[in-house]
Enzyme design. Sequence first.
Site, PDB file in Angstrom:
ATOM      1  N   HIS A  96      37.320  41.036  39.762  1.00 47.03           N
ATOM      2  CA  HIS A  96      37.232  40.302  41.027  1.00 47.03           C
ATOM      3  C   HIS A  96      37.819  38.897  40.833  1.00 47.03           C
ATOM      4  O   HIS A  96      37.620  38.279  39.784  1.00 47.03           O
ATOM      5  CB  HIS A  96      35.777  40.224  41.493  1.00 47.03           C
ATOM      6  N   GLU A 168      42.786  43.199  46.774  1.00 51.99           N
ATOM      7  CA  GLU A 168      42.063  42.107  47.428  1.00 51.99           C
ATOM      8  C   GLU A 168      42.900  40.829  47.363  1.00 51.99           C
ATOM      9  O   GLU A 168      42.784  40.049  46.394  1.00 51.99           O
ATOM     10  CB  GLU A 168      40.732  41.859  46.716  1.00 51.99           C
TER      11      GLU A 168
END
Length: 254
Positions: A96, A168
């Site tokens: 992430h 993302e």
Amino acid sequence: MKKPIIVANWKLNGNKNFVQEFIKYCNLHLNKNFKKSTIIISPPIIYIKYIKKFLKNKKIYFSSQNVDYHDQGAFTGEISANMLSEIGVKYSILGHSERRKNHFESNKIIAKKFYSLKKNNLVPILCIGETNKEKKLNLTEKILKKQVDSIFLKCGKLAFHKTIVAYEPIWAIGSGKSASPYLINKILKMIKKYIIKNSSNNIKVYMQYGGSVSYKNFEEIIRLKYVDGVLIGSDSLNFKNFCKIINISDFINK
Ligand code: PEP
């Protein structure tokens, strides 16, 4: 017909009261509803056992937000893939952008974590994405391929089989403005083709999009050809919206 994979990333949010309200709401509104989606909740790790125990719907899966790549030893504060597996966690988010940035996780470290997850039969949810600056410099493809290549290098040609890759874009996360449907589809297609081309067999890899997905734009995004699922941050903390998303997902699948 696709079976959308919906991941709720709670990040460092929630407390005992929130968790109890979440369970109460889901037990009332979710139980009979979803059948055709894979739902994965990624709360702070300490809440997993409690949610698992009291959530009536036992088809919900759990993910960690992080994992250490060591099996055991003098690594204060860390949790191994085997420990996650022992408490019933099946998935783990890794790579992430917040961990890349705030915890200085390099592609090499992320690849070691990916390796450890696969070794312990957990499913990695690998987040990849570019910054706004990189996008403006036309570096998106290069950055994403580099993030993927480090996994191939450490884990071999079958690395991505039965794993999830979440595109993302960092500029979309938490911004309230997702990438355009056109861009999402284009990037996921490019990455999927790249992964398949570099894999030795006919692998199955699932592609997700994450970055300001909400109950308002979910349907348009999930209907895109290359989108197998979504990773949701903020809107997954609003459990009414989260349940709405699951209901939409089930509805469009009929
Ligand atoms: C995320 O941080 O992974 C994310 C997708 O957040 P948000 O949905 O809030 O943009």
